[in-house]
Scaffold this active site. Structure first.
Site, short mmCIF file in Angstrom:
data_model
loop_
_atom_site.label_atom_id
_atom_site.label_comp_id
_atom_site.label_asym_id
_atom_site.label_seq_id
_atom_site.Cartn_x
_atom_site.Cartn_y
_atom_site.Cartn_z
N PHE A 1 10.09 -0.87 3.34
CA PHE A 1 8.79 -1.03 3.74
C PHE A 1 8.20 -2.28 4.14
CE2 PHE A 1 8.56 2.38 0.45
CZ PHE A 1 7.83 3.33 1.32
N ASN B 1 9.94 -12.06 10.51
CA ASN B 1 10.02 -11.42 9.26
C ASN B 1 10.37 -9.97 9.53
OD1 ASN B 1 8.76 -11.64 6.73
ND2 ASN B 1 7.79 -9.75 7.42
N TYR C 1 3.73 -6.75 17.09
CA TYR C 1 3.99 -5.94 15.99
C TYR C 1 4.66 -4.55 16.25
CZ TYR C 1 3.17 -2.24 12.38
OH TYR C 1 3.32 -1.30 11.62
N TYR D 1 0.78 -1.25 -0.05
CA TYR D 1 0.01 -0.12 0.04
C TYR D 1 0.81 1.35 -0.02
CZ TYR D 1 -3.26 3.31 2.30
OH TYR D 1 -4.05 4.65 2.55
N GLY E 1 7.38 -5.83 5.38
CA GLY E 1 6.76 -6.33 6.93
C GLY E 1 5.72 -6.59 7.07
N GLY F 1 -6.40 -3.12 23.81
CA GLY F 1 -5.05 -2.51 23.25
C GLY F 1 -5.37 -1.13 22.71
N ARG G 1 -11.95 -1.78 21.73
CA ARG G 1 -10.97 -2.99 21.50
C ARG G 1 -9.76 -3.04 22.35
NH1 ARG G 1 -8.89 -2.37 15.22
NH2 ARG G 1 -7.94 -0.41 16.21
N SER H 1 6.54 3.35 13.04
CA SER H 1 5.04 3.62 13.62
C SER H 1 5.02 4.31 14.71
CB SER H 1 4.23 2.24 13.65
OG SER H 1 3.32 2.20 14.26
N LYS I 1 8.70 -3.09 15.52
CA LYS I 1 9.21 -1.88 15.21
C LYS I 1 10.07 -1.15 16.08
CE LYS I 1 6.77 -1.74 11.35
NZ LYS I 1 7.56 -1.87 9.99
N ASN J 1 7.85 -10.04 -1.48
CA ASN J 1 7.75 -11.39 -1.80
C ASN J 1 6.06 -11.74 -2.26
OD1 ASN J 1 6.29 -11.11 0.63
ND2 ASN J 1 7.47 -12.20 1.80
P1 NAD Z 1 1.44 -3.76 3.06
O1 NAD Z 1 1.38 -4.97 3.43
O2 NAD Z 1 0.56 -3.23 1.95
O3 NAD Z 1 3.09 -3.66 2.47
C1 NAD Z 1 3.89 -4.45 2.72
C2 NAD Z 1 4.66 -5.32 1.48
O4 NAD Z 1 5.92 -5.81 2.11
C3 NAD Z 1 3.74 -6.16 1.16
O5 NAD Z 1 3.65 -5.77 -0.48
C4 NAD Z 1 4.17 -7.35 1.43
O6 NAD Z 1 4.05 -8.48 0.40
C5 NAD Z 1 5.63 -7.26 1.45
N1 NAD Z 1 6.41 -8.06 2.39
C6 NAD Z 1 6.21 -8.45 3.66
N2 NAD Z 1 7.14 -9.28 4.27
C7 NAD Z 1 8.18 -9.23 3.14
C8 NAD Z 1 9.38 -9.99 3.08
N3 NAD Z 1 9.88 -10.77 4.13
N4 NAD Z 1 10.14 -9.80 2.00
C9 NAD Z 1 9.69 -9.10 1.01
N5 NAD Z 1 8.55 -8.58 0.86
C10 NAD Z 1 7.76 -8.62 2.12
O7 NAD Z 1 1.76 -2.71 4.23
P2 NAD Z 1 1.88 -1.11 4.20
O8 NAD Z 1 0.60 -0.45 4.78
O9 NAD Z 1 2.16 -0.59 2.87
O10 NAD Z 1 2.86 -0.86 5.34
C11 NAD Z 1 4.32 -0.70 4.87
C12 NAD Z 1 5.16 -0.29 5.86
O11 NAD Z 1 4.80 0.65 6.82
C13 NAD Z 1 5.22 -1.67 7.11
O12 NAD Z 1 6.46 -2.14 7.57
C14 NAD Z 1 4.29 -1.35 8.15
O13 NAD Z 1 4.57 -1.97 9.14
C15 NAD Z 1 4.53 0.13 8.22
N6 NAD Z 1 3.38 1.06 8.48
C16 NAD Z 1 2.19 0.90 8.14
C17 NAD Z 1 1.10 1.63 8.82
C18 NAD Z 1 -0.18 1.43 8.40
O14 NAD Z 1 -1.32 1.74 8.90
N7 NAD Z 1 -0.54 0.85 6.85
C19 NAD Z 1 1.40 2.37 10.12
C20 NAD Z 1 2.59 2.41 10.55
C21 NAD Z 1 3.62 1.78 9.78
N1 UFG Z 2 -12.01 1.49 15.07
C1 UFG Z 2 -13.45 1.12 14.97
N2 UFG Z 2 -13.82 0.34 14.33
C2 UFG Z 2 -13.03 -0.28 13.59
C3 UFG Z 2 -11.85 -0.23 13.19
C4 UFG Z 2 -11.26 1.02 13.97
O1 UFG Z 2 -14.12 1.83 15.77
O2 UFG Z 2 -13.68 -1.38 12.68
C5 UFG Z 2 -11.34 2.67 15.67
C6 UFG Z 2 -10.13 2.34 16.61
O3 UFG Z 2 -10.96 1.82 17.89
C7 UFG Z 2 -9.60 3.62 16.61
C8 UFG Z 2 -9.51 3.90 15.44
O4 UFG Z 2 -10.84 3.49 14.80
O5 UFG Z 2 -9.85 4.38 17.52
C9 UFG Z 2 -8.54 3.78 14.25
O6 UFG Z 2 -8.40 2.41 14.32
P1 UFG Z 2 -7.26 1.52 13.23
O7 UFG Z 2 -7.25 0.22 13.51
O8 UFG Z 2 -7.59 1.90 11.90
O9 UFG Z 2 -5.79 2.17 13.75
P2 UFG Z 2 -4.98 2.24 14.93
O10 UFG Z 2 -4.80 3.63 15.34
O11 UFG Z 2 -5.48 1.21 15.73
O12 UFG Z 2 -3.66 1.36 14.28
C10 UFG Z 2 -2.89 2.06 13.19
C11 UFG Z 2 -2.35 0.88 12.35
C12 UFG Z 2 -1.29 0.29 13.39
C13 UFG Z 2 -0.30 1.70 13.78
C14 UFG Z 2 -1.00 2.43 14.38
C15 UFG Z 2 -0.14 3.66 14.95
O13 UFG Z 2 -2.94 -0.15 12.25
O14 UFG Z 2 -0.20 -0.52 12.61
O15 UFG Z 2 -2.12 3.10 13.84
O16 UFG Z 2 0.51 4.31 13.67
F1 UFG Z 2 0.67 1.09 14.78
#
Ligand code: NAD
Ligand code: UFG
Length: 338
Positions: A80, A99, A149, A11, A82, A293, A291, A124, A153, A32
């Site tokens: 990215f 991973n 998770y 993404y 993960g 946590g 929820r 994050s 990080k 991957n």
């Molecule tokens: P995503 O899952 O869409 O993208 C991650 C990509 O990494 C995927 O395409 C997956 O196939 C690939 N991947 C996973 N493990 C791998 C491996 N071992 N080798 C090669 N490829 C691998 O996630 P995203 O939302 O784009 O997030 C990207 C990064 O940002 C992640 O590290 C995630 O933890 C971090 N992050 C995301 C959010 C969020 O809310 N989306 C918030 C904070 C941090």
């Molecule tokens: N929420 C709902 N209903 C849902 C989903 C979420 O009410 O179906 C609420 C949650 O309780 C929270 C808010 O919407 O108050 C946002 O929730 P998200 O799950 O969208 O996001 P989080 O803040 O919980 O977590 C996100 C990422 C994590 C990251 C974190 C901090 O998923 O990977 O932000 O960056 F660690």
């Protein structure tokens, strides 16, 4: 200039690859395909006119990584790749640490062996844990994280800081994302969750398209403006631009930590209202228990990135909802398989 992008078909990675190409960089993608599809490549090509080089493989496979570093002259890495599902990490901690932590170590080892010392890491806001007051500032102590998770990080941040201490020529940017949402304004790229979405906006999107019956709002008794959880939502386009800004600054060695967020908090009900405006209909919801946590409210102090990277968000919550809906309605089943 070649930039190796791990997880570049995901993404945030895919949106960043578009911005890299638009800024004149050449992304080389490793993925991957665990949580993405190869057809993302064609979308990147459609938007930019360039088909990025793609290597299918895992960051834990050091010989595979080594061949890529030997084959191409790589100036920096954006890391990215993960696993990112908070709830799943509680049930599969070993897979998450393997991973995310072991994979990040493998990558850094191969970089070191190939004298590539510039890395931008996807961290994050979760590393701030549950004890800090909001808004979060980069100088706050991290830790007290509530799930594997988040710890993964936290651990990678520490490992990369130690790496820099051992070899100060490294330039390491730790970007702490807040809540990325939205999609490319063309509707060609967006978030494509597999199964039931964990996160708020993708869930609302599936309610709006009729795939889910109603949104469950996790608690309305938090000490926030309307009782529902408050987060700092950031448009994925703004987030992608943040990586280009960090890359433009990468030649200074050191550890550079930046919050990437909008600097404002919005409640669950505000996000829902913005989405209703975007899709022009009322969306059903029910209030359910909190929820486990979840934290009541947090958002970023994003002034350091503004000061040092000359970066700040430009998109509003309405833009995020509009672009998410545009992606959802034009790609109701996400990316095609091929
Ligand atoms: P995503 O899952 O869409 O993208 C991650 C990509 O990494 C995927 O395409 C997956 O196939 C690939 N991947 C996973 N493990 C791998 C491996 N071992 N080798 C090669 N490829 C691998 O996630 P995203 O939302 O784009 O997030 C990207 C990064 O940002 C992640 O590290 C995630 O933890 C971090 N992050 C995301 C959010 C969020 O809310 N989306 C918030 C904070 C941090
Ligand atoms: N929420 C709902 N209903 C849902 C989903 C979420 O009410 O179906 C609420 C949650 O309780 C929270 C808010 O919407 O108050 C946002 O929730 P998200 O799950 O969208 O996001 P989080 O803040 O919980 O977590 C996100 C990422 C994590 C990251 C974190 C901090 O998923 O990977 O932000 O960056 F660690």
């Amino acid at each position: 200039m070649n930039i190796l992008v791990t997880g570049g078909l995901g993404y945030i990675g895919s949106h960043t690859c578009v911005k890299l190409i638009e800024a004149g960089y050449t992304p080389i993608i490793i993925d991957n395909l665990y949580n993405s599809k190869k057809s993302v490549l064609k979308r990147i090509e459609k938007i930019t006119g360039q088909l990025p080089l793609f290597y299918y493989g895992d960051i834990q496979d050091k010989p595979f990584l080594d061949t890529i570093f030997k084959k191409h002259s790589i100036s920096s890495v954006i890391h990215f790749a993960g696993l990112k599902a908070v709830g799943e990490s509680v049930t599969k901690p070993l897979e998450y640490y393997e991973n995310n932590v072991y994979g990040s170590i493998c990558l850094a080892q191969v970089m070191r062996d190939n004298q590539v010392n510039n890395i931008i890491f996807s961290s994050s806001a979760t590393v701030y844990g549950e004890k800090n007051a909001t808004p979060y500032i980069e100088t706050m102590q991290t830790g007290n994280v509530t799930n594997p998770y988040g710890w993964s990080k936290y651990m990678v941040e520490q490992i990369y800081v130690d790496l820099h201490t051992s070899q100060p020529t490294w330039s390491i940017s730790l970007l702490r994302y807040f809540n990325p949402v939205g999609a490319h304004p063309s509707g060609l790229m967006g978030e494509d969750p597999q199964g039931i979405p964990n996160n708020l906006m993708p869930y609302i999107a599936q309610v709006a398209i009729g795939k889910r019956e109603k949104l469950s709002v996790y608690g309305n008794d938090y000490p926030t403006k309307d009782g529902t959880g408050v987060r700092d939502y950031i448009h994925v386009e703004d987030l992608a631009k943040g990586h280009v800004a960090a890359l433009n600054n990468i030649n200074q060695s050191g550890v550079h930590i930046y919050n990437l967020g909008a600097g404002i908090g919005n409640s669950v009900l505000e996000v829902l209202a913005a989405y209703e405006k975007a899709c022009h209909k009322k969306l059903p919801y029910q209030i359910v228990n909190r929820r486990a946590g979840d934290i009541a409210a947090f958002w970023a102090d994003a002034s350091k990135a503004q000061r040092e990277l000359n970066w700040q968000t430009e998109c509003s919550l309405d833009d995020m909802a509009k672009d998410s809906w545009n992606w959802q309605i034009t790609n109701p089943n996400g990316y095609p398989d091929e």
